[in-house]
Design an enzyme around this catalytic site. Sequence first.
Site, PDB file in Angstrom:
ATOM      1  N   GLY A  11      36.736  22.000  48.831  1.00  0.00           N
ATOM      2  CA  GLY A  11      37.579  22.381  49.965  1.00  0.00           C
ATOM      3  C   GLY A  11      37.581  21.258  50.987  1.00  0.00           C
ATOM      4  O   GLY A  11      37.707  21.476  52.199  1.00  0.00           O
ATOM      5  N   GLY A  14      40.090  20.870  53.849  1.00  0.00           N
ATOM      6  CA  GLY A  14      40.276  21.983  54.792  1.00  0.00           C
ATOM      7  C   GLY A  14      39.725  21.641  56.171  1.00  0.00           C
ATOM      8  O   GLY A  14      39.293  20.522  56.440  1.00  0.00           O
ATOM      9  N   ASP A  36      39.340  18.864  46.173  1.00  0.00           N
ATOM     10  CA  ASP A  36      40.248  19.783  46.857  1.00  0.00           C
ATOM     11  C   ASP A  36      41.457  19.999  45.970  1.00  0.00           C
ATOM     12  O   ASP A  36      41.801  19.157  45.141  1.00  0.00           O
ATOM     13  CB  ASP A  36      40.696  19.231  48.217  1.00  0.00           C
ATOM     14  CG  ASP A  36      41.202  20.334  49.139  1.00  0.00           C
ATOM     15  OD1 ASP A  36      40.473  20.740  50.051  1.00  0.00           O
ATOM     16  OD2 ASP A  36      42.341  20.827  48.923  1.00  0.00           O
ATOM     17  N   ILE A  37      42.106  21.117  46.194  1.00  0.00           N
ATOM     18  CA  ILE A  37      43.289  21.442  45.410  1.00  0.00           C
ATOM     19  C   ILE A  37      44.483  20.576  45.830  1.00  0.00           C
ATOM     20  O   ILE A  37      45.427  20.382  45.085  1.00  0.00           O
ATOM     21  CB  ILE A  37      43.585  22.950  45.544  1.00  0.00           C
ATOM     22  CG1 ILE A  37      44.546  23.434  44.483  1.00  0.00           C
ATOM     23  CG2 ILE A  37      44.088  23.327  46.902  1.00  0.00           C
ATOM     24  CD1 ILE A  37      44.012  24.645  43.786  1.00  0.00           C
ATOM     25  N   ARG A  38      44.393  20.046  47.061  1.00  0.00           N
ATOM     26  CA  ARG A  38      45.444  19.128  47.540  1.00  0.00           C
ATOM     27  C   ARG A  38      44.855  17.731  47.694  1.00  0.00           C
ATOM     28  O   ARG A  38      43.639  17.584  47.852  1.00  0.00           O
ATOM     29  CB  ARG A  38      45.961  19.582  48.911  1.00  0.00           C
ATOM     30  CG  ARG A  38      46.771  20.857  48.866  1.00  0.00           C
ATOM     31  CD  ARG A  38      46.955  21.385  50.275  1.00  0.00           C
ATOM     32  NE  ARG A  38      45.664  21.609  50.924  1.00  0.00           N
ATOM     33  CZ  ARG A  38      45.474  21.650  52.231  1.00  0.00           C
ATOM     34  NH1 ARG A  38      46.466  21.476  53.045  1.00  0.00           N
ATOM     35  NH2 ARG A  38      44.279  21.875  52.735  1.00  0.00           N
ATOM     36  N   ILE A  56      38.567  24.526  41.679  1.00  0.00           N
ATOM     37  CA  ILE A  56      37.171  24.899  41.375  1.00  0.00           C
ATOM     38  C   ILE A  56      37.108  25.929  40.244  1.00  0.00           C
ATOM     39  O   ILE A  56      36.040  26.226  39.727  1.00  0.00           O
ATOM     40  CB  ILE A  56      36.421  25.446  42.618  1.00  0.00           C
ATOM     41  CG1 ILE A  56      37.206  26.587  43.282  1.00  0.00           C
ATOM     42  CG2 ILE A  56      36.157  24.334  43.619  1.00  0.00           C
ATOM     43  CD1 ILE A  56      36.417  27.331  44.341  1.00  0.00           C
ATOM     44  N   TYR A 155      37.931  39.008  51.642  1.00  0.00           N
ATOM     45  CA  TYR A 155      37.209  37.781  52.007  1.00  0.00           C
ATOM     46  C   TYR A 155      35.766  38.104  52.441  1.00  0.00           C
ATOM     47  O   TYR A 155      34.814  37.447  52.012  1.00  0.00           O
ATOM     48  CB  TYR A 155      37.984  37.098  53.136  1.00  0.00           C
ATOM     49  CG  TYR A 155      37.317  35.922  53.788  1.00  0.00           C
ATOM     50  CD1 TYR A 155      37.334  34.668  53.185  1.00  0.00           C
ATOM     51  CD2 TYR A 155      36.706  36.051  55.037  1.00  0.00           C
ATOM     52  CE1 TYR A 155      36.744  33.572  53.811  1.00  0.00           C
ATOM     53  CE2 TYR A 155      36.125  34.966  55.659  1.00  0.00           C
ATOM     54  CZ  TYR A 155      36.141  33.734  55.047  1.00  0.00           C
ATOM     55  OH  TYR A 155      35.560  32.658  55.666  1.00  0.00           O
ATOM     56  N   LYS A 159      32.346  36.944  50.588  1.00  0.00           N
ATOM     57  CA  LYS A 159      31.304  36.141  51.241  1.00  0.00           C
ATOM     58  C   LYS A 159      29.948  36.826  51.118  1.00  0.00           C
ATOM     59  O   LYS A 159      28.945  36.203  50.804  1.00  0.00           O
ATOM     60  CB  LYS A 159      31.651  35.901  52.716  1.00  0.00           C
ATOM     61  CG  LYS A 159      32.789  34.916  52.932  1.00  0.00           C
ATOM     62  CD  LYS A 159      32.391  33.490  52.565  1.00  0.00           C
ATOM     63  CE  LYS A 159      33.492  32.469  52.814  1.00  0.00           C
ATOM     64  NZ  LYS A 159      33.174  31.127  52.295  1.00  0.00           N
TER      65      LYS A 159
HETATM   66  N1  SER Z   1      37.605  32.341  60.405  1.00  0.00           N
HETATM   67  C1  SER Z   1      37.633  33.106  59.201  1.00  0.00           C
HETATM   68  C2  SER Z   1      38.852  33.906  59.076  1.00  0.00           C
HETATM   69  O1  SER Z   1      39.462  34.175  60.077  1.00  0.00           O
HETATM   70  C3  SER Z   1      36.475  34.018  59.153  1.00  0.00           C
HETATM   71  O2  SER Z   1      35.410  33.337  58.603  1.00  0.00           O
HETATM   72  O3  SER Z   1      39.184  34.275  58.004  1.00  0.00           O
END
Ligand code: SER
Length: 339
Positions: A11, A14, A36-38, A56, A155, A159
């Site tokens: 990443g 990013g 990275d993908i880009r 990845i 997400y 995590k």
């Molecule tokens: N900043 C992230 C999000 O907004 C949270 O880790 O997804």
Amino acid sequence: MSRKPVVLVTGANGEMGHGLIHRLANHNGFDILALDIRELDADIAPLCVATIVGDILDRRLLERLVSEFEIHAIFHLAALLSTRAEFTPETAHEVNVQGTLNLLGLAVEQSRWHGQQVKFLFPSSIAAYGLPTLDAKHEAGRVIENDWNMPTTMYGCNKLYCEHLGRYFTHHYRQLAAESDLQGVDFRSIRFPGLISAFTLPSGGTSDYAPEMIHAAAQGQSYTCFVRADTRIPFMAMPSAIGALLDLMNAPAEALSTHVYNIGSFNPSAGEFAELVRGIFPDADINFESDTKRQAIVDSWPEDVDDTLARQEWGFRPRYNLTQAIEDYLLPNIRQRYT
Ligand code: SER
């Protein structure tokens, strides 16, 4: 044939990747392998010994890395953030979980080759928390790592689960095998608050309103904030976040009692942040129009975090308080960026 010893950053292109690569290259003298993908942006590509455009999830690509590089540490930053992940939850799971599993596997493989532990630095998030109601959020205040682990987003679930995968790979991986692979991976993770960078904008997150607000004001653009003015979650300036990741990496293993640490810095409400932005850019045109669904996500995140463990065990201190973050870091750099 000798392979090059490197630190792998996934990443890399990013938000965090930019900050981390500048810091690793300038201050730590590591040879960086960027994935990275880009394609990597021109400001960071020259700072890396090798840059690879790839996914990845591409196991063959990861296998090829093993043949060419000797990886001693992995900063696994690649992920689909919380808003984007809700549009394609299954894909998010693939990238965020399967991708992490692939990288943990790569770490084990690498440590078998060179016989040393591979440090695995993983940015987790306040999204790993899930508070059921606003009342519960206000009452909870500063949350500790083991409370309220009921995330409401894909997400956040990803995590939280990856934190457990990291712990598993560090202490229990293939625990029944005759020859154990233990000691291969040293997984360390920080639950970051919303991050604000002067140089880049996040994409696809739900804490994005704060960075978007200040970047819009600096460019003379109006901004409609997608959460209520009284919305409160913790934030941090990017240099503090990168510094913390490196401090955690360098902490002696004996000092660490866990694999996952909260860190905090400041937690203005969206309205308070808007006032600060207006103080700097008096013409800033900031409105509030809450998007019910994204609002619900931010409302489920804690209003502050208790970072006692990080302070005690590896000496975490945020580099900036809110005023310093704005006056010493955001303002001068953002101004320069847009003039
Ligand atoms: N900043 C992230 C999000 O907004 C949270 O880790 O997804």
